[in-house]
Design a protein around this motif. Structure first.
Motif: not given
Ligand SMILES: NC(=O)c1ccc[n+]([C@@H]2O[C@H](COP(=O)([O-])OP(=O)(O)OC[C@H]3O[C@@H](n4cnc5c(N)ncnc54)[C@H](OP(=O)(O)O)[C@@H]3O)[C@@H](O)[C@H]2O)c1
Length: 325
Positions: A41, A124, A127, A130-131, A153, A216, A238, A265-266, A269
């Protein structure tokens, strides 16, 4: 004794050193895991370079995403046992053959999802979850813009957003990446190296622009990303693969159309166990249903983590990448 990638000082990919590392024994609330695959990542680059400070000091074992098998459990862990297949997304510590981790940060991997897929998708994919479902609730008819569409992502989020019924616009830096993104849910992909993406979005949407922009890339796409939003649209910053966004006056959001802006941020969340479980279950659902396909586009030996970082930073990877311990 297990092997791990450790860093003793911030720097380039050369500071990633492959060393012996004792994982230790699981204490209260912890498990010992033998990794079978580890996800790569961009956040690993930030911890290596020093953009994000090491939480426990040096030496630091980077890596936030992996899958593996439980080897041992702490005395008070009753819902996991040796032999269980698990996966997780955390901040650091995954670039290792074995590790000790808090049991409440892992989830069991369902049949039908391989270890390699799980390792490639937990950070990923949650992420993307939640996005799309919490930061901004994307629904059928919405138009979204996502930069770096062919990235890790990006290829997951593109498929998921299409599944939700959105019109999905992306950006990418080459013809090959554009084709790849279009095969993963993106309706329109703009080459932002060759074309002004603000003009591209205006043309695609007939001047209506987007409900939400997920950015990002950071420095290189700001503040132009704000010009891709309709009034009252939502700007989601993000990440910062091109460098951090410089400080700006909040009145800019008024000038650009009374925009909303957030920097999520993950790890916030999914900090609560119940949120992690819902997030992981939603991800597993879309993958098991076939709505989101997880393909692994690059594989490296864990000992080759430096090469993997060079390729990620050099924009030579697409989609997901795993390291094999
Ligand atoms: N906040 C969160 O919760 C969270 C969680 C996960 C990931 N992230 C962020 O999401 C982003 C994507 O992560 P990822 O792991 O999937 O990486 P990735 O998208 O696979 O790789 C980054 C991509 O960014 C693009 N890029 C644009 N300018 C760049 C530059 N100057 N240097 C390097 N790359 C550049 C490249 O695509 P093109 O060549 O097409 O431009 C590159 O492939 C990262 O910024 C990461 O920090 C945030």
């Amino acid at each position: 004794m297990s092997k791990a990638i450790r860093i003793h000082a911030h720097g380039g990919p050369e500071v990633l050193t492959y060393e012996d590392a004792d994982p230790g024994q699981p204490g209260s609330g912890q498990i010992l895991v033998k990794h079978t695959a580890i996800g790569l990542n961009f956040i690993d680059v930030y911890y290596r370079s020093g953009l994000y400070p090491p939480q426990g000091g040096f030496p630091l074992i980077p890596g936030g995403e992996a899958a593996g098998v439980v080897l041992d459990v702490g005395s008070d862990v009753d819902w996991l046992k040796p032999g269980d297949r698990i996966a997780y997304a955390v901040t650091t510590g995954a670039y290792a053959g074995q590790r000790v981790i808090a049991a409440d940060r892992v989830v069991k991997v369902p049949d039908g999802i391989s270890d390699e897929q799980a390792a490639a998708m937990m950070l990923k994919g949650m992420t993307a979850e939640y996005l799309l479902r919490r930061t901004f609730k994307v629904k059928a008819g919405d138009t979204i813009l996502f930069h770096a569409a062919a990235g890790g992502v990006g290829l997951i989020l593109g498929q998921w957003a299409k599944h939700l019924g959105a019109t999905v616009i992306g950006t990418a830096s080459s013809t090959d990446k554009i084709e790849l993104a279009k095969a993963h849910g993106f309706d329109h992909v703009i080459n932002y190296r060759e074309q002004d993406f603000v003009a591209g979005v205006a043309a695609i949407t007939g001047g209506k622009k987007c409900d939400v922009v997920y950015d990002s890339v950071g420095n290189d796409t700001f503040p132009a990303s704000l010009d891709c939003l309709r009034t009252l649209g939502t700007f989601v910053s993000f990440g910062q693969s091109s460098g951090p966004i410089p400080p700006f006056s909040i009145s800019l959001l008024a000038q650009k159309g009374s925009l909303f802006a957030t920097r999520p941020t993950l790890f916030v969340y999914n900090a609560r166990r119940e949120d992690l479980e819902v997030s992981a279950a939603a991800l597993f659902d879309v993958v098991l249903s076939g709505a989101v396909k997880i393909k692994i586009n690059q594989r490296y030996a864990l000992s080759e983590a430096g090469k993997a970082h060079s390729d990620l930073e050099g924009r030579r990877t697409t989609g997901t990448t795993i390291l094999i311990p």
